[in-house]
Motif scaffolding. Structure first.
Motif, PDB file in Angstrom:
ATOM      1  N   UNK A  38     137.220 -45.023 -84.905  1.00  0.00           N
ATOM      2  CA  UNK A  38     136.573 -45.330 -86.170  1.00  0.00           C
ATOM      3  C   UNK A  38     135.493 -46.390 -85.961  1.00  0.00           C
ATOM      4  N   UNK A  39     134.337 -46.159 -86.551  1.00  0.00           N
ATOM      5  CA  UNK A  39     133.224 -47.097 -86.443  1.00  0.00           C
ATOM      6  C   UNK A  39     132.651 -47.329 -87.839  1.00  0.00           C
TER       7      UNK A  39
ATOM      8  N   UNK B 283     127.767 -33.368 -85.430  1.00  0.00           N
ATOM      9  CA  UNK B 283     128.288 -34.005 -86.637  1.00  0.00           C
ATOM     10  C   UNK B 283     129.011 -32.936 -87.440  1.00  0.00           C
ATOM     11  N   UNK B 284     130.316 -33.112 -87.556  1.00  0.00           N
ATOM     12  CA  UNK B 284     131.159 -32.114 -88.235  1.00  0.00           C
ATOM     13  C   UNK B 284     130.909 -30.726 -87.664  1.00  0.00           C
TER      14      UNK B 284
ATOM     15  N   UNK C   8     124.077 -41.326 -89.622  1.00  0.00           N
ATOM     16  CA  UNK C   8     125.371 -40.833 -90.106  1.00  0.00           C
ATOM     17  C   UNK C   8     125.725 -41.362 -91.483  1.00  0.00           C
ATOM     18  N   UNK C   9     126.412 -40.512 -92.236  1.00  0.00           N
ATOM     19  CA  UNK C   9     126.901 -40.901 -93.541  1.00  0.00           C
ATOM     20  C   UNK C   9     128.403 -41.077 -93.522  1.00  0.00           C
ATOM     21  N   UNK C  10     128.932 -41.599 -94.602  1.00  0.00           N
ATOM     22  CA  UNK C  10     130.366 -41.898 -94.693  1.00  0.00           C
ATOM     23  C   UNK C  10     131.205 -40.652 -94.440  1.00  0.00           C
TER      24      UNK C  10
ATOM     25  N   UNK D  16     133.775 -41.455 -87.664  1.00  0.00           N
ATOM     26  CA  UNK D  16     134.625 -41.371 -86.487  1.00  0.00           C
ATOM     27  C   UNK D  16     133.828 -40.795 -85.325  1.00  0.00           C
ATOM     28  N   UNK D  17     134.118 -41.308 -84.141  1.00  0.00           N
ATOM     29  CA  UNK D  17     133.481 -40.860 -82.910  1.00  0.00           C
ATOM     30  C   UNK D  17     134.534 -40.230 -82.003  1.00  0.00           C
ATOM     31  N   UNK D  18     134.117 -39.197 -81.297  1.00  0.00           N
ATOM     32  CA  UNK D  18     134.936 -38.626 -80.228  1.00  0.00           C
ATOM     33  C   UNK D  18     134.024 -38.376 -79.038  1.00  0.00           C
ATOM     34  N   UNK D  19     134.275 -39.082 -77.947  1.00  0.00           N
ATOM     35  CA  UNK D  19     133.415 -39.025 -76.766  1.00  0.00           C
ATOM     36  C   UNK D  19     134.043 -38.108 -75.721  1.00  0.00           C
ATOM     37  N   UNK D  20     133.229 -37.264 -75.109  1.00  0.00           N
ATOM     38  CA  UNK D  20     133.710 -36.350 -74.073  1.00  0.00           C
ATOM     39  C   UNK D  20     134.429 -37.125 -72.974  1.00  0.00           C
ATOM     40  N   UNK D  21     135.500 -36.570 -72.408  1.00  0.00           N
ATOM     41  CA  UNK D  21     136.258 -37.279 -71.371  1.00  0.00           C
ATOM     42  C   UNK D  21     135.397 -37.776 -70.219  1.00  0.00           C
TER      43      UNK D  21
END
Length: 249
Positions: free
Chosen positions: A28-29, A56-57, A67-69, A7-12
Protein backbone atom coordinates in the motif's frame (compact mmCIF):
# COMPACT_ATOMS: atom_id res chain seq x y z
CA UNK A 1 2.24 12.42 1.33
CA UNK A 2 -1.43 12.65 2.25
CA UNK A 3 -3.46 11.74 -0.81
CA UNK A 4 -5.05 8.74 -2.53
CA UNK A 5 -4.04 5.26 -1.41
CA UNK A 6 -3.05 2.79 -4.11
CA UNK A 7 -1.50 -0.68 -4.11
CA UNK A 8 1.69 -1.76 -5.85
CA UNK A 9 2.77 -5.21 -6.93
CA UNK A 10 6.32 -5.47 -8.26
CA UNK A 11 7.50 -8.36 -10.44
CA UNK A 12 9.68 -10.85 -8.52
CA UNK A 13 12.70 -10.05 -10.74
CA UNK A 14 12.55 -6.42 -9.63
CA UNK A 15 12.04 -6.87 -5.91
CA UNK A 16 15.76 -6.62 -5.19
CA UNK A 17 15.41 -2.89 -5.88
CA UNK A 18 12.59 -2.39 -3.39
CA UNK A 19 13.19 -1.55 0.26
CA UNK A 20 13.00 -4.70 2.37
CA UNK A 21 9.63 -4.05 4.00
CA UNK A 22 7.89 -3.74 0.63
CA UNK A 23 9.32 -6.71 -1.25
CA UNK A 24 6.55 -9.25 -0.71
CA UNK A 25 3.20 -9.21 -2.52
CA UNK A 26 1.06 -6.10 -2.61
CA UNK A 27 2.24 -2.88 -1.01
CA UNK A 28 0.00 0.00 0.00
CA UNK A 29 1.27 3.45 -0.94
CA UNK A 30 -0.27 6.80 -0.05
CA UNK A 31 0.41 9.25 -2.87
CA UNK A 32 0.30 13.04 -3.01
CA UNK A 33 -2.35 12.95 -5.73
CA UNK A 34 -0.14 14.60 -8.36
CA UNK A 35 2.99 12.42 -8.74
CA UNK A 36 3.22 10.36 -11.90
CA UNK A 37 3.35 6.60 -11.85
CA UNK A 38 6.95 6.72 -13.09
CA UNK A 39 7.93 8.88 -10.13
CA UNK A 40 6.18 6.53 -7.71
CA UNK A 41 7.86 3.46 -9.22
CA UNK A 42 11.27 5.08 -8.76
CA UNK A 43 10.37 6.13 -5.23
CA UNK A 44 10.02 2.41 -4.46
CA UNK A 45 13.60 1.97 -5.69
CA UNK A 46 12.95 0.49 -9.14
CA UNK A 47 14.78 2.28 -12.00
CA UNK A 48 12.41 2.87 -14.91
CA UNK A 49 15.00 1.28 -17.20
CA UNK A 50 14.09 -2.03 -15.53
CA UNK A 51 10.31 -1.63 -15.63
CA UNK A 52 8.42 -3.12 -18.55
CA UNK A 53 4.68 -2.68 -18.82
CA UNK A 54 2.99 -0.65 -16.08
CA UNK A 55 -0.50 -2.01 -15.50
CA UNK A 56 -3.28 -0.22 -13.65
CA UNK A 57 -6.14 -2.57 -12.80
CA UNK A 58 -4.85 -4.83 -15.57
CA UNK A 59 -4.56 -2.19 -18.30
CA UNK A 60 -1.25 -0.82 -19.64
CA UNK A 61 -0.64 2.86 -18.90
CA UNK A 62 2.28 5.23 -19.57
CA UNK A 63 4.72 6.30 -16.87
CA UNK A 64 3.08 9.74 -17.00
CA UNK A 65 -0.20 8.35 -15.60
CA UNK A 66 -1.25 9.90 -12.28
CA UNK A 67 -2.79 7.15 -10.11
CA UNK A 68 -6.13 7.65 -8.45
CA UNK A 69 -7.51 6.28 -5.20
CA UNK A 70 -7.90 2.52 -5.07
CA UNK A 71 -5.95 1.73 -8.20
CA UNK A 72 -3.85 -1.43 -8.26
CA UNK A 73 -0.51 -1.02 -10.02
CA UNK A 74 1.57 -3.90 -11.39
CA UNK A 75 5.19 -3.18 -12.31
CA UNK A 76 6.30 -5.79 -14.84
CA UNK A 77 9.87 -6.66 -15.76
CA UNK A 78 11.27 -5.77 -19.18
CA UNK A 79 10.46 -8.35 -21.82
CA UNK A 80 13.45 -10.12 -23.33
CA UNK A 81 14.88 -9.68 -25.85
CA UNK A 82 14.44 -5.96 -25.34
CA UNK A 83 14.23 -3.82 -28.46
CA UNK A 84 15.60 -0.27 -28.42
CA UNK A 85 13.84 1.67 -31.20
CA UNK A 86 15.20 4.62 -33.10
CA UNK A 87 18.92 3.85 -33.37
CA UNK A 88 21.37 1.03 -34.11
CA UNK A 89 22.01 -1.03 -30.98
CA UNK A 90 25.16 0.35 -29.36
CA UNK A 91 26.32 0.42 -25.76
CA UNK A 92 28.08 2.76 -23.36
CA UNK A 93 29.54 1.27 -20.18
CA UNK A 94 30.55 3.07 -17.03
CA UNK A 95 33.99 2.98 -15.44
CA UNK A 96 33.24 -0.17 -13.38
CA UNK A 97 32.42 -2.41 -16.35
CA UNK A 98 35.70 -2.60 -18.24
CA UNK A 99 35.81 -6.39 -18.45
CA UNK A 100 32.27 -6.54 -19.81
CA UNK A 101 33.15 -3.88 -22.40
CA UNK A 102 36.16 -5.87 -23.62
CA UNK A 103 34.12 -9.07 -23.88
CA UNK A 104 31.36 -7.37 -25.84
CA UNK A 105 33.98 -5.97 -28.22
CA UNK A 106 35.52 -9.43 -28.53
CA UNK A 107 32.13 -10.56 -29.83
CA UNK A 108 31.96 -7.66 -32.29
CA UNK A 109 29.43 -5.63 -30.31
CA UNK A 110 29.80 -1.84 -30.40
CA UNK A 111 30.64 -1.02 -26.78
CA UNK A 112 32.06 2.37 -25.84
CA UNK A 113 33.72 2.50 -22.42
CA UNK A 114 35.00 5.27 -20.21
CA UNK A 115 38.12 4.04 -18.41
CA UNK A 116 38.09 7.11 -16.17
CA UNK A 117 35.24 8.37 -14.04
CA UNK A 118 33.92 11.32 -16.03
CA UNK A 119 30.90 11.76 -13.76
CA UNK A 120 27.24 10.84 -14.09
CA UNK A 121 26.12 13.99 -15.96
CA UNK A 122 28.79 13.53 -18.64
CA UNK A 123 27.99 9.82 -19.06
CA UNK A 124 24.28 10.51 -19.37
CA UNK A 125 24.93 13.28 -21.91
CA UNK A 126 27.21 10.97 -23.93
CA UNK A 127 24.52 8.29 -23.96
CA UNK A 128 22.03 10.82 -25.33
CA UNK A 129 24.42 12.38 -27.84
CA UNK A 130 25.58 9.08 -29.32
CA UNK A 131 22.27 7.25 -28.78
CA UNK A 132 23.85 4.44 -26.82
CA UNK A 133 22.30 2.15 -24.22
CA UNK A 134 24.00 2.98 -20.94
CA UNK A 135 24.97 -0.12 -18.93
CA UNK A 136 25.66 0.40 -15.24
CA UNK A 137 25.28 -1.02 -11.74
CA UNK A 138 24.65 2.52 -10.46
CA UNK A 139 20.91 2.92 -9.92
CA UNK A 140 21.22 6.66 -9.47
CA UNK A 141 22.93 7.03 -12.83
CA UNK A 142 20.15 5.07 -14.54
CA UNK A 143 17.55 7.43 -13.09
CA UNK A 144 18.95 10.44 -14.95
CA UNK A 145 16.35 11.69 -17.38
CA UNK A 146 18.78 12.67 -20.13
CA UNK A 147 20.11 9.16 -20.89
CA UNK A 148 19.11 7.74 -24.28
CA UNK A 149 18.33 4.30 -22.86
CA UNK A 150 19.77 2.31 -20.00
CA UNK A 151 19.97 -1.07 -18.33
CA UNK A 152 21.03 -2.26 -14.90
CA UNK A 153 23.77 -4.90 -14.87
CA UNK A 154 22.56 -7.32 -12.22
CA UNK A 155 25.69 -9.35 -11.49
CA UNK A 156 29.17 -8.34 -10.41
CA UNK A 157 30.69 -11.37 -12.19
CA UNK A 158 31.88 -10.80 -15.80
CA UNK A 159 30.57 -14.15 -17.09
CA UNK A 160 27.07 -13.45 -15.79
CA UNK A 161 27.23 -9.82 -16.88
CA UNK A 162 27.91 -10.93 -20.45
CA UNK A 163 25.14 -13.53 -20.45
CA UNK A 164 22.68 -11.02 -19.00
CA UNK A 165 23.51 -8.36 -21.60
CA UNK A 166 23.39 -10.77 -24.54
CA UNK A 167 20.16 -12.35 -23.32
CA UNK A 168 18.48 -9.00 -22.71
CA UNK A 169 19.37 -7.20 -25.93
CA UNK A 170 20.25 -10.02 -28.38
CA UNK A 171 22.88 -7.98 -30.27
CA UNK A 172 24.25 -9.34 -33.54
CA UNK A 173 27.54 -11.12 -32.84
CA UNK A 174 30.55 -10.88 -35.13
CA UNK A 175 33.53 -12.22 -33.14
CA UNK A 176 37.08 -11.05 -33.79
CA UNK A 177 36.02 -7.98 -35.79
CA UNK A 178 36.43 -5.24 -33.18
CA UNK A 179 39.40 -3.94 -31.19
CA UNK A 180 39.05 -4.88 -27.52
CA UNK A 181 41.18 -1.89 -26.55
CA UNK A 182 39.41 0.99 -28.31
CA UNK A 183 36.28 -0.48 -29.98
CA UNK A 184 37.58 0.22 -33.51
CA UNK A 185 37.17 -2.12 -36.49
CA UNK A 186 39.76 -4.83 -37.16
CA UNK A 187 41.10 -5.67 -40.61
CA UNK A 188 43.51 -8.33 -41.80
CA UNK A 189 47.10 -7.13 -41.92
CA UNK A 190 50.12 -8.63 -43.66
CA UNK A 191 53.19 -9.35 -41.58
CA UNK A 192 55.37 -6.78 -43.27
CA UNK A 193 53.00 -3.89 -42.60
CA UNK A 194 52.92 -4.56 -38.83
CA UNK A 195 56.45 -5.86 -38.26
CA UNK A 196 57.55 -2.59 -36.69
CA UNK A 197 55.02 -3.09 -33.90
CA UNK A 198 56.03 -6.67 -33.06
CA UNK A 199 58.56 -8.16 -30.69
CA UNK A 200 61.16 -10.40 -32.29
CA UNK A 201 59.63 -13.57 -30.85
CA UNK A 202 56.20 -12.67 -32.18
CA UNK A 203 57.59 -12.00 -35.64
CA UNK A 204 59.25 -15.40 -35.66
CA UNK A 205 56.32 -17.38 -34.25
CA UNK A 206 53.23 -15.97 -35.98
CA UNK A 207 52.17 -15.21 -39.54
CA UNK A 208 48.49 -14.19 -39.31
CA UNK A 209 47.66 -10.74 -37.99
CA UNK A 210 44.88 -8.18 -37.75
CA UNK A 211 45.15 -4.49 -36.98
CA UNK A 212 42.78 -1.90 -35.57
CA UNK A 213 41.93 0.82 -38.08
CA UNK A 214 41.58 3.39 -35.28
CA UNK A 215 44.36 2.85 -32.74
CA UNK A 216 46.73 0.67 -34.78
CA UNK A 217 46.91 -2.13 -32.22
CA UNK A 218 48.01 -5.45 -33.73
CA UNK A 219 46.35 -8.79 -32.93
CA UNK A 220 47.46 -12.38 -33.38
CA UNK A 221 46.64 -15.77 -31.90
CA UNK A 222 48.87 -15.53 -28.87
CA UNK A 223 49.01 -17.19 -25.47
CA UNK A 224 45.56 -15.96 -24.38
CA UNK A 225 43.75 -17.03 -27.54
CA UNK A 226 42.39 -20.31 -26.13
CA UNK A 227 40.71 -18.50 -23.22
CA UNK A 228 39.16 -15.93 -25.54
CA UNK A 229 38.10 -18.65 -27.98
CA UNK A 230 36.20 -20.34 -25.14
CA UNK A 231 34.32 -17.10 -24.34
CA UNK A 232 33.41 -16.68 -28.00
CA UNK A 233 32.34 -20.31 -28.44
CA UNK A 234 30.07 -20.20 -25.39
CA UNK A 235 28.42 -16.95 -26.51
CA UNK A 236 27.80 -18.29 -30.02
CA UNK A 237 26.46 -21.58 -28.67
CA UNK A 238 23.93 -19.86 -26.42
CA UNK A 239 23.07 -16.70 -28.32
CA UNK A 240 23.99 -17.36 -31.95
CA UNK A 241 25.51 -14.89 -34.38
CA UNK A 242 28.25 -14.97 -36.94
CA UNK A 243 30.99 -12.92 -38.50
CA UNK A 244 34.62 -13.05 -39.39
CA UNK A 245 37.50 -14.60 -37.58
CA UNK A 246 40.47 -12.39 -36.89
CA UNK A 247 43.36 -13.41 -34.66
CA UNK A 248 43.42 -12.06 -31.13
CA UNK A 249 45.97 -11.99 -28.38
Amino acid sequence: MNGPEITFEVAPELRLFVTHGRRQGRTKVITDGSSTLGHLVESLGVPLTEAGHLLVDGLAVPASHVPGAGEHVEVCAVRRPQRVPGAPLRFLLDVHLGTLARRLRLLGVDAAYESEDIGDPALAALSARQKRVLLSRDRGLLRRREIWAGAYVYSDQPDEQLRDTLGRFAPALAPWTRCTACNGALAEADKESVSGRLEQGTQAGYDVFAQCADCGRVYWRGAHHARLEAIVAEALREFGGGGGRAPAT
